[in-house]
Design an enzyme around this catalytic site. Structure first.
Site, PDB file in Angstrom:
ATOM      1  N   LEU A   7       1.905  77.042 -36.550  1.00  0.00           N
ATOM      2  CA  LEU A   7       2.327  77.432 -37.088  1.00  0.00           C
ATOM      3  C   LEU A   7       2.603  76.516 -38.889  1.00  0.00           C
ATOM      4  CD1 LEU A   7       6.634  77.313 -36.542  1.00  0.00           C
ATOM      5  CD2 LEU A   7       5.439  79.030 -37.812  1.00  0.00           C
ATOM      6  N   GLY A   8       2.513  75.243 -38.250  1.00  0.00           N
ATOM      7  CA  GLY A   8       1.906  73.977 -39.748  1.00  0.00           C
ATOM      8  C   GLY A   8       1.407  73.603 -39.023  1.00  0.00           C
TER       9      GLY A   8
ATOM     10  N   GLY B 254       0.149  69.043 -40.619  1.00  0.00           N
ATOM     11  CA  GLY B 254       0.973  67.784 -41.388  1.00  0.00           C
ATOM     12  C   GLY B 254       0.567  66.873 -41.289  1.00  0.00           C
TER      13      GLY B 254
ATOM     14  N   TYR C 128       2.650  64.619 -40.276  1.00  0.00           N
ATOM     15  CA  TYR C 128       3.794  64.920 -38.382  1.00  0.00           C
ATOM     16  C   TYR C 128       2.203  65.299 -37.345  1.00  0.00           C
ATOM     17  CZ  TYR C 128       4.438  69.334 -40.618  1.00  0.00           C
ATOM     18  OH  TYR C 128       4.267  70.658 -41.149  1.00  0.00           O
ATOM     19  N   GLY C 129       1.297  65.934 -37.118  1.00  0.00           N
ATOM     20  CA  GLY C 129       0.614  66.910 -36.053  1.00  0.00           C
ATOM     21  C   GLY C 129       1.126  68.293 -36.357  1.00  0.00           C
TER      22      GLY C 129
ATOM     23  N   VAL D 113       2.829  72.033 -34.933  1.00  0.00           N
ATOM     24  CA  VAL D 113       3.964  72.130 -34.773  1.00  0.00           C
ATOM     25  C   VAL D 113       3.507  74.174 -34.653  1.00  0.00           C
ATOM     26  CG1 VAL D 113       6.314  73.274 -35.856  1.00  0.00           C
ATOM     27  CG2 VAL D 113       4.998  70.749 -36.031  1.00  0.00           C
TER      28      VAL D 113
ATOM     29  N   LYS E 141       7.379  70.728 -32.015  1.00  0.00           N
ATOM     30  CA  LYS E 141       6.150  69.618 -32.272  1.00  0.00           C
ATOM     31  C   LYS E 141       5.682  69.021 -30.597  1.00  0.00           C
ATOM     32  CE  LYS E 141       5.610  65.473 -34.839  1.00  0.00           C
ATOM     33  NZ  LYS E 141       6.363  64.258 -35.029  1.00  0.00           N
TER      34      LYS E 141
ATOM     35  N   ASP F  87      10.151  58.962 -47.506  1.00  0.00           N
ATOM     36  CA  ASP F  87       8.477  59.446 -47.399  1.00  0.00           C
ATOM     37  C   ASP F  87       8.988  61.336 -48.573  1.00  0.00           C
ATOM     38  OD1 ASP F  87       6.086  60.686 -47.630  1.00  0.00           O
ATOM     39  OD2 ASP F  87       6.007  60.995 -45.474  1.00  0.00           O
TER      40      ASP F  87
HETATM   41  C1  PIT Z   1       9.358  74.440 -38.112  1.00  0.00           C
HETATM   42  C2  PIT Z   1       7.853  75.097 -38.948  1.00  0.00           C
HETATM   43  C3  PIT Z   1       6.625  73.937 -39.113  1.00  0.00           C
HETATM   44  C4  PIT Z   1       6.686  72.693 -39.273  1.00  0.00           C
HETATM   45  C5  PIT Z   1       8.031  71.828 -39.032  1.00  0.00           C
HETATM   46  C6  PIT Z   1       9.546  72.786 -38.131  1.00  0.00           C
HETATM   47  C7  PIT Z   1       8.385  70.203 -38.825  1.00  0.00           C
HETATM   48  C8  PIT Z   1       9.177  69.710 -38.588  1.00  0.00           C
HETATM   49  C9  PIT Z   1       9.283  68.275 -38.309  1.00  0.00           C
HETATM   50  C10 PIT Z   1       9.741  67.571 -38.698  1.00  0.00           C
HETATM   51  C11 PIT Z   1      10.184  66.483 -38.890  1.00  0.00           C
HETATM   52  C12 PIT Z   1       9.633  65.523 -38.400  1.00  0.00           C
HETATM   53  C13 PIT Z   1       7.742  66.444 -37.902  1.00  0.00           C
HETATM   54  C14 PIT Z   1       8.203  67.792 -38.233  1.00  0.00           C
HETATM   55  O1  PIT Z   1       8.926  64.034 -37.997  1.00  0.00           O
HETATM   56  O2  PIT Z   1       5.804  74.796 -40.259  1.00  0.00           O
HETATM   57  O3  PIT Z   1      10.450  75.092 -38.552  1.00  0.00           O
HETATM   58  O4  PIT Z   1      11.481  66.146 -38.862  1.00  0.00           O
END
Ligand code: PIT
Length: 193
Positions: free
Chosen positions: A13-14, A16, A18-19, A21, A36, A127
């Site tokens: 999906l994405g 970032g 954050y890893g 998803v 995630k 952040d």
């Molecule tokens: C979605 C769609 C997407 C990315 C995310 C959620 C990522 C969410 C996320 C939220 C956090 C975090 C890391 C990732 O620490 O493309 O529905 O609080």
């Protein structure tokens, strides 16, 4: 386990800081969520991660991504979250070229509501940036809700008395007082202490 209750999709999906998803569908309710996946091997600090989960589980606000449940197997930890399909605020700003004042007001009021709520729960995000706001749906800017994501750098604070010293954030967006090593919740709105 995760695989018993959700059908995971392969496509991301994405991606970032954050890893990765991806989408997953609950076998019981058919509801579609975002998952995630965090490899345990790549987890530098388990306690930080536990705190991220604890903070996300606490948050209950229309402009903050919801964490519904977590799973763990030998390799990974999985966060089952609210699904956002509208993409990053960052990309929407680029696409549109510019926002009108009413559009900017809608975006800002949602951001400030979420921050006000977070701070009322004694949590600072540390952040906030246009990459960490997702639109709930692909509908127009004025009808789709904005959601804050990525609590990976967030922490609890003691109001009025405590100042933080940890240098956290993203270079391009970080508030000056964070770089100076003395700040409070105002780092989330960019204002100096
Ligand atoms: C979605 C769609 C997407 C990315 C995310 C959620 C990522 C969410 C996320 C939220 C956090 C975090 C890391 C990732 O620490 O493309 O529905 O609080």
């Amino acid at each position: 386990a995760l695989l018993d209750s959700y059908i995971m999709e392969k496509k991301n999906l994405g991606e970032g800081s954050y890893g990765s998803v991806c989408k997953a569908t609950s076998k019981v309710t058919q509801v579609v969520r975002a998952v995630k996946t965090i490899p345990k091997k790549k987890m530098p600090n388990i306690d930080r991660f536990r705190q991220e989960i604890a903070i996300m589980k606490m948050m209950d606000h229309p402009n903050i991504i919801k964490l519904y449940e977590t799973f763990e197997d030998l390799r990974n930890i999985y966060l089952i979250m609210e699904l956002c399909t509208g993409g990053e605020l960052f990309d929407r700003i680029i696409q549109e070229g510019h926002f009108t004042e009413p559009q900017a007001a809608l975006v800002m009021s949602q951001i400030l509501r979420a921050i006000y709520y977070m701070h009322s729960q004694n949590v600072m995000h540390r952040d906030l940036k246009p990459e960490n706001f997702l639109f709930h749906t692909t509908e127009s800017l004025s009808t789709s809700l904005l959601k804050i994501i990525d609590f990976g750098l967030s922490c609890f604070f003691t109001p009025e008395t405590e100042t933080k010293t940890t240098k956290a954030g993203t270079p391009y967006y970080v508030a000056p007082q964070v770089l100076e090593g003395k700040y409070d919740r105002a780092c989330d709105i960019g204002r100096a202490v």
